[in-house]
Design an enzyme around this catalytic site. Structure first.
Site, PDB file in Angstrom:
ATOM      1  N   GLY A 108      -2.833   4.712  -3.487  1.00 17.85           N
ATOM      2  CA  GLY A 108      -2.843   3.593  -4.421  1.00 17.85           C
ATOM      3  C   GLY A 108      -2.039   3.835  -5.685  1.00 17.85           C
ATOM      4  O   GLY A 108      -1.809   2.903  -6.452  1.00 17.85           O
TER       5      GLY A 108
ATOM      6  N   TYR B 175       0.828  -1.210   0.000  1.00 15.12           N
ATOM      7  CA  TYR B 175       0.000   0.000   0.000  1.00 15.12           C
ATOM      8  C   TYR B 175       0.861   1.257   0.000  1.00 15.12           C
ATOM      9  O   TYR B 175       2.062   1.224   0.253  1.00 15.12           O
ATOM     10  CB  TYR B 175      -0.948   0.016   1.205  1.00 15.12           C
ATOM     11  CG  TYR B 175      -0.251   0.285   2.527  1.00 15.12           C
ATOM     12  CD1 TYR B 175      -0.200   1.572   3.056  1.00 15.12           C
ATOM     13  CD2 TYR B 175       0.364  -0.736   3.243  1.00 15.12           C
ATOM     14  CE1 TYR B 175       0.441   1.822   4.259  1.00 15.12           C
ATOM     15  CE2 TYR B 175       1.004  -0.490   4.444  1.00 15.12           C
ATOM     16  CZ  TYR B 175       1.040   0.790   4.946  1.00 15.12           C
ATOM     17  OH  TYR B 175       1.676   1.047   6.124  1.00 15.12           O
ATOM     18  N   CYS B 176       0.208   2.387  -0.301  1.00 17.14           N
ATOM     19  CA  CYS B 176       0.820   3.713  -0.197  1.00 17.14           C
ATOM     20  C   CYS B 176      -0.254   4.653   0.356  1.00 17.14           C
ATOM     21  O   CYS B 176      -1.131   4.214   1.102  1.00 17.14           O
ATOM     22  CB  CYS B 176       1.361   4.181  -1.554  1.00 17.14           C
ATOM     23  SG  CYS B 176       0.094   4.463  -2.804  1.00 17.14           S
ATOM     24  N   ARG B 177      -0.231   5.913  -0.017  1.00 17.34           N
ATOM     25  CA  ARG B 177      -1.226   6.855   0.491  1.00 17.34           C
ATOM     26  C   ARG B 177      -2.567   6.702  -0.223  1.00 17.34           C
ATOM     27  O   ARG B 177      -3.601   6.590   0.408  1.00 17.34           O
ATOM     28  CB  ARG B 177      -0.714   8.294   0.364  1.00 17.34           C
ATOM     29  CG  ARG B 177      -1.638   9.333   1.014  1.00 17.34           C
ATOM     30  CD  ARG B 177      -1.034  10.727   1.021  1.00 17.34           C
ATOM     31  NE  ARG B 177      -0.679  11.214  -0.299  1.00 17.34           N
ATOM     32  CZ  ARG B 177      -1.520  11.825  -1.138  1.00 17.34           C
ATOM     33  NH1 ARG B 177      -2.759  12.042  -0.787  1.00 17.34           N
ATOM     34  NH2 ARG B 177      -1.113  12.237  -2.313  1.00 17.34           N
TER      35      ARG B 177
ATOM     36  N   ILE C  71      -3.705   4.102   2.292  1.00 14.80           N
ATOM     37  CA  ILE C  71      -3.902   4.306   3.723  1.00 14.80           C
ATOM     38  C   ILE C  71      -4.964   5.378   4.008  1.00 14.80           C
ATOM     39  O   ILE C  71      -5.550   5.403   5.082  1.00 14.80           O
ATOM     40  CB  ILE C  71      -2.554   4.619   4.426  1.00 14.80           C
ATOM     41  CG1 ILE C  71      -2.660   4.314   5.916  1.00 14.80           C
ATOM     42  CG2 ILE C  71      -2.107   6.036   4.137  1.00 14.80           C
ATOM     43  CD1 ILE C  71      -1.332   4.225   6.617  1.00 14.80           C
TER      44      ILE C  71
END
Length: 149
Positions: free
Chosen positions: A112, A108-110, A137
């Site tokens: 996508g 994951y990241c912030r 996230i």
């Protein structure tokens, strides 16, 4: 006695043209060999924040949780047990090649976007089982799920 090539047994192809049976068999053998030699495709799957949270309650053996945001973003809060691999960091490609290929990965990241790019890098590195939290996230936080700091 020599046989004329047109007297060899033949089969019809899809267009109705006749081809020698030996040539058809050779084509079949080559096709099967290509299938056997083809690399096994990675199994990547998009998951929601809620699905990721359920997964973390009962994680599969060896689950590796990768946060591909910057170290500063990671320090502000991350999924419990996550490891930070900065997608924009200079060592990202090197770090990805060192990852175990047989362990499941939650990525994951912030939002996508970066993790979608990281997903491609993981697949190219041979990682087989990737779960991509494609809304990032931000969706995790909107759902009120806990972060680790």
């Amino acid at each position: 006695m020599t046989r004329h090539p047109s007297s060899f047994p033949a089969v019809a192809d899809l267009t109705g043209n006749r081809i020698p049976a030996a040539l058809g068999a050779l084509a079949c053998i080559l096709f099967c060999a290509l299938l056997w030699a083809a690399p096994v495709a990675a199994q990547a799957k998009d998951v929601s924040a809620q699905e990721a949270a359920a997964l973390l309650k009962s994680p599969p053996d060896g689950l590796l949780i990768l946060d591909v945001r910057t170290p500063g973003e990671f320090r502000q809060g991350h999924l419990p047990g996550a490891r930070n691999l900065d997608f924009f960091g200079g060592r990202f490609d090197l770090d990805v090649t060192a990852l175990p290929k047989d362990r499941p990965v939650l990525l994951y990241c912030r939002t996508g976007q970066r993790s979608a790019g990281a997903l491609e890098a993981l697949e190219q590195a041979g990682v087989k089982n990737i779960l991509h939290m494609n809304q990032g996230i931000e969706a995790w936080e909107k759902a009120g799920l806990p972060l680790e700091k």
